[in-house]
Design an enzyme around this catalytic site. Sequence first.
Site: not given
Length: 362
Positions: A46, A332, A335
């Site tokens: 990610s 978040d 991340h």
Amino acid sequence: MELMVKVVLLALAIMMPWCSFAVDIQLARQWAAKSNVSCILVFGDSSVDPGNNNVLRTSMKSNFPPYGKDFFNSLPTGRFCNGRLATDFIAEALGYRQMLPAFLDPNLKVEDLPYGVSFASAATGFDDYTANVVNVLPVSKQIQYFMHYKIHLRKLLGEERAEFIIRNALFIVSMGTNDFLQNYFIEPARPKQFSLLKFQNFLLRRMSKDIEVMHRLGARRLVVVGVIPLGCIPLTKAIMGQNDTCVASLNKVASSFNAKLLQQISNLKAKLGLQTYYVDVYGMIQSAVMNPKKYGFEEGSKGCCGSGIYEYGDTCRGMSTCSEPDKYVFWDAVHPTQKMYKIIADDVIESVTKEPIHSTTN
């Protein structure tokens, strides 16, 4: 007047740490042109997935608000961020496009391929099992898509030009976090097979095999990103009941793995003749969390989405966010923000442009 001078000097002193991270875009592009850097090709999780997971049957997605809040037109693309990723900024700095597209993006045009793409898939890792648990792309599948990319490139440009682009591309590999947090520390399978030390060595062997395959397919320039400080992630701190301080035991795992990773990269460089670069993202994020003001942040202990300590991915969907994400290290609970990714990107660009690299033909 004297007071005004002091105020200005104080303001400059505060700004200097942040300003020092800016890179000279013009110099970066001159270096890329001189070194015949053709594009960037990205493999990972990610941290570098611009939206490949959007087309997969997985819950590991972020193609909905508030993700993309600060992206172009506030568009949620599948990036686990409020805006762009480090790889987007690197692509822009080297003179290609403002964002690096996902290879599986249905809107991707063939004529865009020479400018680089990302094959990354959120929630994956060096261990295929890490990806299989949540039905995302393991590295082996990402490499298969890279092979498809090469076929499309040859059809578009001819074999000679396609091979030139591949051999002069900057390959970026960024993963490993999920192997520990999503796999080893949660799933029971790997701990039954490996001690933590042996699991680290297993991951390094998997990484080496993948890079050797990339090398056989044409990779000659390699950037490897280390694992972030696992114990400084807001979610892991909350789970461990340490909201205000990083979890030392988890950071030790990441730090020891990164030391071995760096040695393995050196071994691959000697064995394969690769031009290699290591990105100390562990050091950058830990420093930003411990001393946010140095980087122009105000909050390093929690994310911008929701409570900032639990929400990420689907649990962040539709949540309220902080008003100024640029003041946060994390977007978040897992991340980084766009601003943190920009700092990482600047470090990568500075590192790779320090020494000239030559066009590769072999």
